[in-house]
Design a protein around this motif. Structure first.
Motif, PDB file in Angstrom:
ATOM      1  N   THR A 178     -10.373   4.341   4.522  1.00  0.00           N
ATOM      2  CA  THR A 178      -9.148   3.575   4.762  1.00  0.00           C
ATOM      3  C   THR A 178      -9.419   2.077   4.726  1.00  0.00           C
TER       4      THR A 178
ATOM      5  N   ALA B 263      -7.421   0.299  -2.349  1.00  0.00           N
ATOM      6  CA  ALA B 263      -6.528   1.334  -1.813  1.00  0.00           C
ATOM      7  C   ALA B 263      -5.503   1.738  -2.866  1.00  0.00           C
TER       8      ALA B 263
ATOM      9  N   TRP C  10     -13.268   5.717   9.379  1.00  0.00           N
ATOM     10  CA  TRP C  10     -12.455   5.283   8.246  1.00  0.00           C
ATOM     11  C   TRP C  10     -12.295   6.390   7.198  1.00  0.00           C
TER      12      TRP C  10
END
Length: 509
Positions: free
Chosen positions: A313, A373, A188
């Motif tokens: 992510t 995010a 990630w």
């Protein structure tokens, strides 16, 4: 130092296992257990004792979190140093001494609390709170095999002096910091290639005193122009493509290091050991040269890291959550790391408590991942993208600082002070209505960077870096605060009119 190891015959069943017992891990445990004492929480900490870290300075939100959410106000005042804001020192070919350097910073001591932290002692304190709240601690211990099962039981093997043992838990929280154990194992982790910054740092003894008699007698006019305590600020010694932090610690040591944009400068590779090269670099700045004349760095406590900026992510899945630096890191400038810890630990605690109470968290997970995010992307673009092109220019950075800090107060600090821990529910820039603020901040940051490049090409960069002083009065929550921010924006627009036009049409700067 807290130390506890479970016998190797124990096979644990837990609600939550936390990898890492420093601030982000311990704070997560504290928040969980204070709201649900029935939870079974295990903290796995690899170290026998905590070492000092790069980030040792709080800003207003993280100071509120530590004081009012964790309940550490008395401890902070008794055992750590109060912080007197941020102060900046600029240099060019005209500067020979500290008195020559253009300066801006608080005219008086600041209004809201902040702290200069010795993380080794502070992290131990927060970990002790977690244990007092009911968390089990396994230390020193390392994590071996990890098996993740979305929506199910997570299994991991823990290695300690007592041997290996298998532990099962519904939730696994990664608070391992830059090791980012889960993000790396799950692929990630993504490097922020738009922000190639690196750092070298150490602890120093016998540094000069910003507020001492020696400098005051040598430069009486310079000493008298500020009524605040200069030495307890986070002092920033800035130049083209770099900034140097100067953070005093309880007991007399000073944490000093440089962060630089690898596109704009290269740290010296020759000239002795890493510590010797760091010292030589710091002394090139007039402030460093004056205050480090008799100083020494701590052997064995000199460190370097490249490519500091990264993110995950994924910030959480059903059974796994990332907090603090394990979820991402942008830049130590403005000390955002502890704010990030405040927001991530608060929201991960809410997520776990919701699931443990029987709620369906599918939608909560989607919102959590989207919020963080968005926050990371917008936070970076608003404050840090290409900032190193102009942060060493007095005129450009003074306008940026006034805007950056004022909008932080209006959009982030005010919410936390007004609504308490509920003000941490939404990380900065993640709110549906935060788009205009992001657009505004990213816009002036981008334009100031363009002006700095134009100044560099024209030989005008840093033209006001000598013999200027701006005494900044700290923001407070009053009716005139938006007017002060608006005034700073007018000063930015004046720069656009007088020189920004050179870069308006994308031609040569």
């Amino acid at each position: 130092m807290l130390s506890q190891t479970m016998p190797n015959t124990h096979s644990g069943q837990y609600d939550v296992v936390i990898l890492g017992g420093a601030l982000s891990g311990a704070a997560t445990a504290v928040q969980l257990l204070r709201q649900n004492k029935a939870l079974k929480v295990l903290i796995v900490e690899k170290s026998e004792s905590f070492g000092r870290r790069v980030g040792e300075s709080t800003v207003e939100v993280s100071a509120y979190f530590m004081g009012h959410v964790l309940g550490l106000t008395r401890y902070m005042n008794d055992c750590q140093l109060p912080k007197q804001g941020m102060r900046f020192w600029f240099t060019n070919e005209e500067t020979r001494s500290i008195a020559d350097c253009s300066e801006f910073g608080p005219q008086y001591n600041v209004r809201l609390p902040g702290y200069q932290l010795d993380r080794a002692t502070f992290d131990e304190k927060v970990l002790s709170l977690a244990v007092e709240a009911g968390a089990e601690l396994m230390r020193p211990a390392r994590v071996g095999t990890i098996e993740l099962h979305e929506g199910g039981v997570q299994r991991l093997v823990i290695e300690s002096d007592a041997g290996e043992q298998t532990v099962e838990t519904r939730w696994l929280v990664d608070a391992s910091g830059v090791a980012a154990v889960i993000a790396r194992r799950q692929n990630w982790l993504v490097t922020n290639e738009e922000h190639p910054i690196a750092t070298v740092w150490s602890r120093f003894k016998n540094t000069g005193d910003f507020d001492g008699l020696e400098l005051a007698e040598r430069y009486p006019q310079w000493a008298g122009r500020s009524f605040g305590v200069r030495g307890q600020a986070t002092n920033h010694l800035v130049g083209h493509g770099y900034w140097i932090w100067w953070i005093p610690l309880k007991g007399g040591d000073v944490s000093i290091g440089v962060v630089y944009d690898q596109r704009l400068m290269t740290f010296p590779q020759e000239g002795g050991s890493l510590g010797e090269r760091l010292m030589a670099f710091l002394r090139q700045h007039p402030v460093g040269g004056e205050l480090l004349a008799n100083a020494s760095f701590t052997p064995g406590d000199v460190h370097a890291r490249k490519n500091l900026a990264y993110r995950s992510t994924t910030f959480a899945s059903d059974g796994v959550a990332l907090v603090g630096d394990s979820a991402g890191f942008m830049d130590p400038f403005y000390s955002p790391g502890m704010d990030w810890i405040s927001f991530t630990t608060h929201n991960v605690s809410r997520l776990i408590l919701a699931e443990r109470s029987g709620s369906d968290i599918k939608d909560l997970l989607a919102v959590h991942n989207q919020n963080f995010a968005t926050a990371y992307k917008r936070w970076f673009e608003a404050l840090y993208k290409d900032k190193y092109f102009y942060m060493g220019d007095y005129e450009l950075m003074q306008v940026a600082f006034r805007l950056d800090l004022g909008l932080y107060y209006l959009g982030v600090v005010q919410n936390v002070v007004k609504y308490g821990s509920k003000g941490l529910d939404l990380p900065p820039f993640s709110h549906a209505h935060a788009g205009p603020a992001h657009w505004l901040m990213a816009g002036y940051n981008r334009r100031l960077s363009a002006m700095a490049r134009s100044r560099k090409e024209r030989g005008q960069w840093g033209r006001a870096n000598a013999h200027r002083y701006y005494g900044f009065n700290s923001y407070r929550f009053a009716k005139h605060m938006p007017l002060r921010v608006a005034k700073a924006y007018v000063d930015y627009l004046a720069l656009e009119v007088t020189e920004g036009w050179r870069t308006w049409f994308g031609g040569k700067q």
